[in-house]
Design an enzyme around this catalytic site. Sequence first.
Site, PDB file in Angstrom:
ATOM      1  N   ASN A 152     -10.987   2.780   3.190  1.00  0.00           N
ATOM      2  CA  ASN A 152     -10.600   2.527   1.799  1.00  0.00           C
ATOM      3  C   ASN A 152     -11.589   1.662   1.023  1.00  0.00           C
ATOM      4  O   ASN A 152     -11.918   1.960  -0.123  1.00  0.00           O
ATOM      5  CB  ASN A 152      -9.214   1.887   1.759  1.00  0.00           C
ATOM      6  CG  ASN A 152      -8.796   1.562   0.348  1.00  0.00           C
ATOM      7  OD1 ASN A 152      -8.685   2.449  -0.490  1.00  0.00           O
ATOM      8  ND2 ASN A 152      -8.610   0.282   0.052  1.00  0.00           N
ATOM      9  N   TRP A 210       1.986   1.694  -3.424  1.00  0.00           N
ATOM     10  CA  TRP A 210       0.940   2.302  -4.277  1.00  0.00           C
ATOM     11  C   TRP A 210       1.025   3.825  -4.178  1.00  0.00           C
ATOM     12  O   TRP A 210       0.879   4.547  -5.156  1.00  0.00           O
ATOM     13  CB  TRP A 210      -0.465   1.862  -3.834  1.00  0.00           C
ATOM     14  CG  TRP A 210      -0.984   0.645  -4.532  1.00  0.00           C
ATOM     15  CD1 TRP A 210      -1.123  -0.595  -3.998  1.00  0.00           C
ATOM     16  CD2 TRP A 210      -1.464   0.544  -5.889  1.00  0.00           C
ATOM     17  NE1 TRP A 210      -1.656  -1.456  -4.933  1.00  0.00           N
ATOM     18  CE2 TRP A 210      -1.878  -0.784  -6.096  1.00  0.00           C
ATOM     19  CE3 TRP A 210      -1.581   1.455  -6.951  1.00  0.00           C
ATOM     20  CZ2 TRP A 210      -2.403  -1.233  -7.318  1.00  0.00           C
ATOM     21  CZ3 TRP A 210      -2.103   1.008  -8.168  1.00  0.00           C
ATOM     22  CH2 TRP A 210      -2.502  -0.311  -8.338  1.00  0.00           C
ATOM     23  N   TRP A 264     -15.574  11.297 -13.032  1.00  0.00           N
ATOM     24  CA  TRP A 264     -14.755  11.056 -11.843  1.00  0.00           C
ATOM     25  C   TRP A 264     -14.166  12.349 -11.279  1.00  0.00           C
ATOM     26  O   TRP A 264     -13.898  12.450 -10.087  1.00  0.00           O
ATOM     27  CB  TRP A 264     -13.641  10.044 -12.138  1.00  0.00           C
ATOM     28  CG  TRP A 264     -12.687  10.420 -13.240  1.00  0.00           C
ATOM     29  CD1 TRP A 264     -12.798  10.061 -14.559  1.00  0.00           C
ATOM     30  CD2 TRP A 264     -11.502  11.225 -13.143  1.00  0.00           C
ATOM     31  NE1 TRP A 264     -11.747  10.595 -15.286  1.00  0.00           N
ATOM     32  CE2 TRP A 264     -10.933  11.308 -14.442  1.00  0.00           C
ATOM     33  CE3 TRP A 264     -10.854  11.897 -12.111  1.00  0.00           C
ATOM     34  CZ2 TRP A 264      -9.771  12.024 -14.722  1.00  0.00           C
ATOM     35  CZ3 TRP A 264      -9.687  12.613 -12.385  1.00  0.00           C
ATOM     36  CH2 TRP A 264      -9.159  12.675 -13.678  1.00  0.00           C
ATOM     37  N   GLU A 301       0.840  -1.206   0.000  1.00  0.00           N
ATOM     38  CA  GLU A 301       0.000   0.000   0.000  1.00  0.00           C
ATOM     39  C   GLU A 301       0.872   1.252   0.000  1.00  0.00           C
ATOM     40  O   GLU A 301       0.577   2.240  -0.672  1.00  0.00           O
ATOM     41  CB  GLU A 301      -0.945   0.018   1.194  1.00  0.00           C
ATOM     42  CG  GLU A 301      -1.995  -1.087   1.183  1.00  0.00           C
ATOM     43  CD  GLU A 301      -2.782  -1.164  -0.107  1.00  0.00           C
ATOM     44  OE1 GLU A 301      -3.060  -0.123  -0.720  1.00  0.00           O
ATOM     45  OE2 GLU A 301      -3.111  -2.295  -0.530  1.00  0.00           O
ATOM     46  N   TRP A 318      -9.180   7.643  -8.119  1.00  0.00           N
ATOM     47  CA  TRP A 318     -10.427   7.964  -8.837  1.00  0.00           C
ATOM     48  C   TRP A 318     -10.350   7.443 -10.267  1.00  0.00           C
ATOM     49  O   TRP A 318     -11.310   6.881 -10.796  1.00  0.00           O
ATOM     50  CB  TRP A 318     -10.728   9.478  -8.805  1.00  0.00           C
ATOM     51  CG  TRP A 318     -11.565   9.818  -7.605  1.00  0.00           C
ATOM     52  CD1 TRP A 318     -11.126  10.335  -6.422  1.00  0.00           C
ATOM     53  CD2 TRP A 318     -12.974   9.605  -7.453  1.00  0.00           C
ATOM     54  NE1 TRP A 318     -12.183  10.459  -5.547  1.00  0.00           N
ATOM     55  CE2 TRP A 318     -13.326  10.028  -6.151  1.00  0.00           C
ATOM     56  CE3 TRP A 318     -13.973   9.108  -8.277  1.00  0.00           C
ATOM     57  CZ2 TRP A 318     -14.633   9.957  -5.664  1.00  0.00           C
ATOM     58  CZ3 TRP A 318     -15.282   9.038  -7.800  1.00  0.00           C
ATOM     59  CH2 TRP A 318     -15.599   9.459  -6.504  1.00  0.00           C
ATOM     60  N   TRP A 331     -20.577  11.216 -20.020  1.00  0.00           N
ATOM     61  CA  TRP A 331     -21.021  11.288 -18.627  1.00  0.00           C
ATOM     62  C   TRP A 331     -22.413  11.901 -18.575  1.00  0.00           C
ATOM     63  O   TRP A 331     -22.718  12.807 -19.347  1.00  0.00           O
ATOM     64  CB  TRP A 331     -20.052  12.149 -17.809  1.00  0.00           C
ATOM     65  CG  TRP A 331     -18.630  11.648 -17.783  1.00  0.00           C
ATOM     66  CD1 TRP A 331     -17.557  12.244 -18.366  1.00  0.00           C
ATOM     67  CD2 TRP A 331     -18.126  10.475 -17.132  1.00  0.00           C
ATOM     68  NE1 TRP A 331     -16.410  11.517 -18.132  1.00  0.00           N
ATOM     69  CE2 TRP A 331     -16.731  10.420 -17.374  1.00  0.00           C
ATOM     70  CE3 TRP A 331     -18.706   9.453 -16.375  1.00  0.00           C
ATOM     71  CZ2 TRP A 331     -15.914   9.400 -16.886  1.00  0.00           C
ATOM     72  CZ3 TRP A 331     -17.889   8.443 -15.888  1.00  0.00           C
ATOM     73  CH2 TRP A 331     -16.516   8.419 -16.151  1.00  0.00           C
TER      74      TRP A 331
HETATM   75  P1  FAD Z   1      -3.794   2.102   5.295  1.00  0.00           P
HETATM   76  O1  FAD Z   1      -4.642   1.054   4.687  1.00  0.00           O
HETATM   77  O2  FAD Z   1      -3.317   1.894   6.665  1.00  0.00           O
HETATM   78  O3  FAD Z   1      -2.553   2.291   4.314  1.00  0.00           O
HETATM   79  C1  FAD Z   1      -1.335   2.892   4.746  1.00  0.00           C
HETATM   80  C2  FAD Z   1      -0.938   3.981   3.776  1.00  0.00           C
HETATM   81  O4  FAD Z   1      -0.686   3.405   2.487  1.00  0.00           O
HETATM   82  C3  FAD Z   1      -1.992   5.027   3.548  1.00  0.00           C
HETATM   83  O5  FAD Z   1      -1.975   5.993   4.572  1.00  0.00           O
HETATM   84  C4  FAD Z   1      -1.564   5.581   2.201  1.00  0.00           C
HETATM   85  O6  FAD Z   1      -0.483   6.473   2.322  1.00  0.00           O
HETATM   86  C5  FAD Z   1      -1.078   4.330   1.478  1.00  0.00           C
HETATM   87  N1  FAD Z   1      -2.185   3.758   0.706  1.00  0.00           N
HETATM   88  C6  FAD Z   1      -3.073   2.831   1.096  1.00  0.00           C
HETATM   89  N2  FAD Z   1      -3.915   2.544   0.086  1.00  0.00           N
HETATM   90  C7  FAD Z   1      -3.543   3.306  -0.950  1.00  0.00           C
HETATM   91  C8  FAD Z   1      -4.015   3.466  -2.298  1.00  0.00           C
HETATM   92  N3  FAD Z   1      -5.046   2.753  -2.776  1.00  0.00           N
HETATM   93  N4  FAD Z   1      -3.416   4.372  -3.075  1.00  0.00           N
HETATM   94  C9  FAD Z   1      -2.370   5.102  -2.632  1.00  0.00           C
HETATM   95  N5  FAD Z   1      -1.868   4.987  -1.401  1.00  0.00           N
HETATM   96  C10 FAD Z   1      -2.451   4.094  -0.569  1.00  0.00           C
HETATM   97  N6  FAD Z   1      -5.201   8.056  -0.140  1.00  0.00           N
HETATM   98  C11 FAD Z   1      -4.618   9.198   0.228  1.00  0.00           C
HETATM   99  O7  FAD Z   1      -3.599   9.165   0.945  1.00  0.00           O
HETATM  100  N7  FAD Z   1      -5.115  10.417  -0.173  1.00  0.00           N
HETATM  101  C12 FAD Z   1      -6.218  10.509  -0.968  1.00  0.00           C
HETATM  102  O8  FAD Z   1      -6.628  11.624  -1.308  1.00  0.00           O
HETATM  103  C13 FAD Z   1      -6.865   9.314  -1.343  1.00  0.00           C
HETATM  104  N8  FAD Z   1      -8.000   9.346  -2.104  1.00  0.00           N
HETATM  105  C14 FAD Z   1      -8.590   8.165  -2.465  1.00  0.00           C
HETATM  106  C15 FAD Z   1      -9.729   8.201  -3.295  1.00  0.00           C
HETATM  107  C16 FAD Z   1     -10.351   7.020  -3.679  1.00  0.00           C
HETATM  108  C17 FAD Z   1     -11.551   7.068  -4.600  1.00  0.00           C
HETATM  109  C18 FAD Z   1      -9.860   5.789  -3.212  1.00  0.00           C
HETATM  110  C19 FAD Z   1     -10.528   4.491  -3.629  1.00  0.00           C
HETATM  111  C20 FAD Z   1      -8.743   5.738  -2.409  1.00  0.00           C
HETATM  112  C21 FAD Z   1      -8.085   6.904  -2.033  1.00  0.00           C
HETATM  113  N9  FAD Z   1      -6.920   6.887  -1.225  1.00  0.00           N
HETATM  114  C22 FAD Z   1      -6.316   8.068  -0.900  1.00  0.00           C
HETATM  115  C23 FAD Z   1      -6.280   5.607  -0.879  1.00  0.00           C
HETATM  116  C24 FAD Z   1      -6.710   4.980   0.463  1.00  0.00           C
HETATM  117  O9  FAD Z   1      -8.099   4.911   0.519  1.00  0.00           O
HETATM  118  C25 FAD Z   1      -6.187   5.771   1.654  1.00  0.00           C
HETATM  119  O10 FAD Z   1      -4.792   5.951   1.552  1.00  0.00           O
HETATM  120  C26 FAD Z   1      -6.457   5.026   2.955  1.00  0.00           C
HETATM  121  O11 FAD Z   1      -7.817   4.741   3.092  1.00  0.00           O
HETATM  122  C27 FAD Z   1      -6.005   5.898   4.133  1.00  0.00           C
HETATM  123  O12 FAD Z   1      -6.242   5.233   5.335  1.00  0.00           O
HETATM  124  P2  FAD Z   1      -5.044   4.576   6.159  1.00  0.00           P
HETATM  125  O13 FAD Z   1      -3.961   5.576   6.304  1.00  0.00           O
HETATM  126  O14 FAD Z   1      -5.622   3.973   7.377  1.00  0.00           O
HETATM  127  O15 FAD Z   1      -4.571   3.470   5.113  1.00  0.00           O
END
Ligand code: FAD
Length: 437
Positions: free
Chosen positions: A326, A263, A344, A260, A367, A291
């Site tokens: 997420n 990513w 989107w 993650e 997105w 759209w």
């Molecule tokens: P955890 O699951 O604990 O993950 C740890 C870290 O890994 C996150 O803090 C983040 O830095 C990174 N990470 C995890 N999943 C992703 C992912 N899919 N893409 C990129 N990095 C990831 N994340 C953001 O940081 N900022 C956003 O603006 C953002 N917008 C999103 C919009 C959509 C539509 C979706 C589906 C996902 C988005 N995410 C975004 C990714 C993800 O949802 C969040 O990083 C995550 O929910 C944050 O919670 P956490 O820190 O507890 O994540």
Amino acid sequence: MKMNKKVSICWFRRDLRLQDNTAFYHALKSDYPVIPIFIFDTEILEKLQNKEDKRVDFIHRTLKKLNAKLQENVSSFFILNEKPLEAFKKLCKLFDIQEVFANHDYEPYARKRDSEIESFLSEKIIKFHTFKDQVIFEKSEVMKPDGTPYQVFTPYSKKWKEKYAFSKPRNYPSGKYLGHLYKDTTFHFFSLAEIGFEETEVQVPELQIDEKTIKNYEKYRDFPALDATSHAGLQLRFGTISIRYLVELAEKTNETFLNELIWREFFMMVLFHFPKVVEHNFKKKYDRIQWRNNEEEFKRWCQGETGYPIVDAGMRQLNKTGFMHNRVRMVVASFLTKHLLIDWRWGEAYFAEKLLDYELSSNNGNWQWAAGTGCDAAPYFRIFNPKEQTKKFDPKLKYINIWIEDSQYDLLSPIVEHAFARKRALEVYKAAIGKSG
Ligand code: FAD
């Protein structure tokens, strides 16, 4: 001739910590006492409509905390509230600046800003040193064998891990050198009101990076009611924790969690090499999607009134707390783009306004992933079924019941029928891109 004392400046931006901060470390090791600065950039702040912005409040609170620590070392932040170029003009009048230190920022606006500041400083013969800090690998450090940027996550992450195995980044013990700060505790510390904002009820999600959570990460992370993710997003966004620390922990503890974090870097790399994604579909053929962009439906989605409980619970969590799990982010994004056929970019903008952990690269990347328009995106025909998602990930409706409290909710009829919406989305996507997908 200037009588001012020679100083170095450390310009804090999205790296709000005194420990393990690369630019701060190098500044403190320079030949001159260091003035830490922060600029409340009016170029950015003026665009924020809501003056009760939790993120601005979070930055302000964090700076206050750091400032207290600096004051223990007979120093303080020099805070400015203007456009960065004006801020540097002012600083140059006040101090005999020898060097400026900052950490890289990869967003298009930041890159433009930094190159403007660099030209200004170079005219004044002031060195501008910048460093990698918010990622493990930046820019073109992880590329395909042919030297072009990866567009698919799995081979990118493989290369990333190979590289990490033999070039683990070092830590930067900046906290050890606070004795090299410029001694002045009288700089004016702007209040939130002075920069045009108000205090909020910001609840910073408590970091859950204990070993137990990370070890069990893939087991529980998809169940929104369990809230078993790290909540590191906001902290990474503003650099209140070090990515080097987090990756080291992930590498030792849990590969899914590490993925993650990769990513995050993947999307940053995509944004760096393909800044057009800010406004455009990564894959051009998706430009032809018709759209529907129904404003009334968009409003219902924003307010959590679509009649699909999992979608509405997610949107209500977002509206109330600035966070959304997420799994639910994926569901609501799929719902907006596929069920409602709303561009989107509308959803992205709404998230950008509301998310505490808003990050341009990740928000845009995810997105476009959900809409099927991005690089390495979900195939366009993957349309989340909200009911099935609920059965799988919130079978006892625990998450839904947290966020949907009104007894009248059951009277709300679904905004669109699922099977109909699915068929319509497939037709519209197919018409736009043909059978190739
Ligand atoms: P955890 O699951 O604990 O993950 C740890 C870290 O890994 C996150 O803090 C983040 O830095 C990174 N990470 C995890 N999943 C992703 C992912 N899919 N893409 C990129 N990095 C990831 N994340 C953001 O940081 N900022 C956003 O603006 C953002 N917008 C999103 C919009 C959509 C539509 C979706 C589906 C996902 C988005 N995410 C975004 C990714 C993800 O949802 C969040 O990083 C995550 O929910 C944050 O919670 P956490 O820190 O507890 O994540």
